[in-house]
Design a protein around this motif. Sequence first.
Motif, PDB file in Angstrom:
ATOM      1  N   ILE A 530      32.057  64.625  62.142  1.00  0.00           N
ATOM      2  CA  ILE A 530      31.870  66.071  62.087  1.00  0.00           C
ATOM      3  C   ILE A 530      30.619  66.378  61.287  1.00  0.00           C
ATOM      4  CG2 ILE A 530      33.306  66.400  60.027  1.00  0.00           C
ATOM      5  CD1 ILE A 530      34.373  68.977  61.394  1.00  0.00           C
ATOM      6  N   THR A 531      29.877  67.412  61.712  1.00  0.00           N
ATOM      7  CA  THR A 531      28.665  67.826  60.999  1.00  0.00           C
ATOM      8  C   THR A 531      28.416  69.302  61.279  1.00  0.00           C
ATOM      9  OG1 THR A 531      26.345  67.254  60.571  1.00  0.00           O
ATOM     10  CG2 THR A 531      27.059  67.243  62.859  1.00  0.00           C
ATOM     11  N   THR A 532      27.435  69.899  60.618  1.00  0.00           N
ATOM     12  CA  THR A 532      27.074  71.301  60.830  1.00  0.00           C
ATOM     13  C   THR A 532      25.560  71.402  60.933  1.00  0.00           C
ATOM     14  OG1 THR A 532      26.965  71.758  58.452  1.00  0.00           O
ATOM     15  CG2 THR A 532      29.087  72.101  59.529  1.00  0.00           C
ATOM     16  N   ASP A 533      25.061  72.602  61.336  1.00  0.00           N
ATOM     17  CA  ASP A 533      23.614  72.793  61.444  1.00  0.00           C
ATOM     18  C   ASP A 533      23.185  74.074  60.740  1.00  0.00           C
ATOM     19  OD1 ASP A 533      24.309  74.865  63.136  1.00  0.00           O
ATOM     20  OD2 ASP A 533      23.848  73.778  64.978  1.00  0.00           O
ATOM     21  N   SER A 534      21.907  74.447  60.896  1.00  0.00           N
ATOM     22  CA  SER A 534      21.354  75.618  60.200  1.00  0.00           C
ATOM     23  C   SER A 534      21.962  76.930  60.695  1.00  0.00           C
ATOM     24  CB  SER A 534      19.841  75.657  60.379  1.00  0.00           C
ATOM     25  OG  SER A 534      19.496  75.874  61.735  1.00  0.00           O
ATOM     26  N   GLN A 535      22.572  76.907  61.889  1.00  0.00           N
ATOM     27  CA  GLN A 535      23.181  78.114  62.446  1.00  0.00           C
ATOM     28  C   GLN A 535      24.658  78.244  62.062  1.00  0.00           C
ATOM     29  OE1 GLN A 535      20.802  80.030  64.403  1.00  0.00           O
ATOM     30  NE2 GLN A 535      19.641  78.442  63.313  1.00  0.00           N
ATOM     31  N   SER A 536      25.119  77.382  61.167  1.00  0.00           N
ATOM     32  CA  SER A 536      26.535  77.318  60.757  1.00  0.00           C
ATOM     33  C   SER A 536      27.440  76.902  61.914  1.00  0.00           C
ATOM     34  CB  SER A 536      27.010  78.648  60.164  1.00  0.00           C
ATOM     35  OG  SER A 536      26.349  78.919  58.953  1.00  0.00           O
ATOM     36  N   HIS A 537      26.862  76.278  62.942  1.00  0.00           N
ATOM     37  CA  HIS A 537      27.695  75.683  63.982  1.00  0.00           C
ATOM     38  C   HIS A 537      28.421  74.470  63.411  1.00  0.00           C
ATOM     39  CE1 HIS A 537      24.531  77.327  67.010  1.00  0.00           C
ATOM     40  NE2 HIS A 537      25.488  78.224  66.791  1.00  0.00           N
ATOM     41  N   ILE A 538      29.603  74.220  63.918  1.00  0.00           N
ATOM     42  CA  ILE A 538      30.361  73.021  63.574  1.00  0.00           C
ATOM     43  C   ILE A 538      30.374  72.121  64.805  1.00  0.00           C
ATOM     44  CG2 ILE A 538      32.576  72.104  62.796  1.00  0.00           C
ATOM     45  CD1 ILE A 538      33.145  74.918  61.616  1.00  0.00           C
ATOM     46  N   LEU A 539      29.944  70.886  64.638  1.00  0.00           N
ATOM     47  CA  LEU A 539      29.898  69.926  65.741  1.00  0.00           C
ATOM     48  C   LEU A 539      30.842  68.775  65.427  1.00  0.00           C
ATOM     49  CD1 LEU A 539      26.744  70.976  65.057  1.00  0.00           C
ATOM     50  CD2 LEU A 539      26.326  69.777  67.194  1.00  0.00           C
ATOM     51  N   THR A 540      31.671  68.408  66.388  1.00  0.00           N
ATOM     52  CA  THR A 540      32.596  67.289  66.181  1.00  0.00           C
ATOM     53  C   THR A 540      32.615  66.392  67.409  1.00  0.00           C
ATOM     54  OG1 THR A 540      34.855  66.674  65.559  1.00  0.00           O
ATOM     55  CG2 THR A 540      34.615  68.558  67.023  1.00  0.00           C
ATOM     56  N   ALA A 541      32.646  65.075  67.159  1.00  0.00           N
ATOM     57  CA  ALA A 541      32.661  64.091  68.247  1.00  0.00           C
ATOM     58  C   ALA A 541      34.074  63.988  68.824  1.00  0.00           C
ATOM     59  CB  ALA A 541      32.206  62.727  67.726  1.00  0.00           C
ATOM     60  N   ASP A 542      34.172  64.062  70.155  1.00  0.00           N
ATOM     61  CA  ASP A 542      35.443  63.906  70.858  1.00  0.00           C
ATOM     62  C   ASP A 542      35.446  62.527  71.506  1.00  0.00           C
ATOM     63  OD1 ASP A 542      37.307  65.996  73.235  1.00  0.00           O
ATOM     64  OD2 ASP A 542      37.681  63.982  72.457  1.00  0.00           O
ATOM     65  N   HIS A 543      36.103  61.580  70.865  1.00  0.00           N
ATOM     66  CA  HIS A 543      36.083  60.184  71.315  1.00  0.00           C
ATOM     67  C   HIS A 543      36.692  60.024  72.700  1.00  0.00           C
ATOM     68  CE1 HIS A 543      37.859  56.056  71.446  1.00  0.00           C
ATOM     69  NE2 HIS A 543      36.655  55.736  71.022  1.00  0.00           N
ATOM     70  N   ASN A 544      37.778  60.742  72.983  1.00  0.00           N
ATOM     71  CA  ASN A 544      38.468  60.586  74.267  1.00  0.00           C
ATOM     72  C   ASN A 544      37.666  61.119  75.444  1.00  0.00           C
ATOM     73  OD1 ASN A 544      40.598  59.343  73.054  1.00  0.00           O
ATOM     74  ND2 ASN A 544      42.040  61.040  73.268  1.00  0.00           N
TER      75      ASN A 544
END
Length: 596
Positions: A530-544
């Motif tokens: 999981i990580t975030t960016d300058s736009q306050s988006h939240i990004l998460t990896a979906d392994h499946n």
Amino acid sequence: MASDIQFYFLLYQNIFWPQTCILINAKFLCLCEMMDPRTSAQDVMRCDLCETSVVQMHCDTCLVNLCTVCVGKHMISDESKKHEVVPFKLRKSTPLYPICTSHNKEQCIMYCKQCDIPVCSDCIESNQHLCHELSKILRVLNEKKDIIIKERNELNGTIYPTYQDIASDVQNRMSQLEMEYGDLSTAITKHGEDWHREIDKLVKKLKAEVDEMKNTQLQTLQKHLDEINKTMSDIKDEIHSLEIAIDTNDLSKLFSVTPNVQIYRNLPHKITLSLPEFIPGKIHEELCKLFGTLSPSSFTSDKNGYSMKTTQKSPEAGSSPPVKQLLDEPKTVTTIDTGYRELYRVSCLSDDEIWTRGNDSTMKLFSINQGSLLKSITTRSGNIPYNIAVTKSGDLVYTDYSDRTVNIVKNEKIEEVIRLQNWEPRGVCSISSGDLLVIMVSDDYKQTKVVRYSGSTEKQTIQFDDKGKPLYSSGLYYTYYITENRNLDICVSDSEANAVVVVNQAGKLRFRYTGHTPAPKNQLFYPQGITTDSQSHILTADHNNDCVHIIDQDGQFLHYIDCGLSQPYGLCTDTNDNLFVAQCGNRQMKKIKYLQ
């Protein structure tokens, strides 16, 4: 001469044993040889017991020389000892007699009990110890050795085991103390949450009062503005009338015009508003005053409040990140083969350097532009690190769940920052304040919590929601990753719960994101990195589903990143909002551009 011979003869008979006659004093040796050939320096050594037979055996326990006949007698002389009788040539050591402090280079072979010191033959000859009780120094040595053996046996048999029991008891009490303090912290947290609910009510009430005051003052200013706009309209009408009069040749109309400039020279009163002031209450006052009160608002009218002046420019707004739009089709910028059999974690050191962690104990630093390996660091314990992160100062941090530690790498030297008891550290991140957030699981795998650390000091624990229910799932094989968003929310990917759990800075639950349908592969949402960016988006990896979910700071789904990923695990972003994905399926790291 006769008196000297008599003295030495008596001394020999009553005190010395045969081998002690080998003295440095030449006079004494000469006289002893004249009296008894057995004491000759050339004679063989004699048994210490019978003083007749030749030495054949030696007791290493008592340091006594024995003949074969006297061995049995010596063995039963003190049955409390474990006598180690060996052939004389195999004896462990020969006694080293102390050197006399009064007579340099003379060996002390006797011991004066009254003076409690070893003495040599010159000391005895000088009559300094006349009538004193003298003992063979080896006998004193054996007595001392007996005492030491007895004390050693007491240390081994009684004292040390007792200390072991004490240490075990202290460790048990420490474990019990840890559990009891955990219960106490939980009780305090729950009580604090009750107070937070009351405070939220007060905040809502005070903010309503603020809004009411604001609306009242805005209405006053709006009324004042309407009056000014009315006056401005009248002035424009007056200007128009005067311009008509100027252009006319009709003298009657010209004389009928009466300018009202003097009226408009009198500027309106300036409305000055005072904002309410927040006055915090004192600790000992009741709850409503503990949080704070608002002072009453007021209005004043200042006749000279305005002055004739030019319009000023408004101050510039505070800096904020530029708005970036999501690309319809994310693009792969570069791909790096890390050399691991499986790749799990990534963390940016800079826009050109990135740390990685795979399926072994080595963490590798790569150049992003060149794809080359710059540095390798192996964990101090030799265990596989669970997670890695980079601090604000550029140091590498990793968690060792097997060793229950959080470690930091400074100048390629590993320092232990945090050591846990009864908990295993999992995910870790360095946040904007410089603190560390660590998500950990209890040894029995029944509890999971997030702890904020300043250095090695615990500052905050996040574990339960407002109803006292756990925020996070618990289990042996479940994975947890953590990051901080730009708005200071704490975001955790919880694989077992199939959710991203987001709480605010105070630890209050904001939302849970449980995936979006349809998913690229129509599989159950299984979040990893999981990580975030300058736009306050939240990004998460979906392994499946071999993709990355992008959601906004309030948990609303925005977009998928699905560009040929293979089992994505770890995620991170750089300062330019490029996304880096650790792919477990093909051990490659991808750099992806997803924002305009």
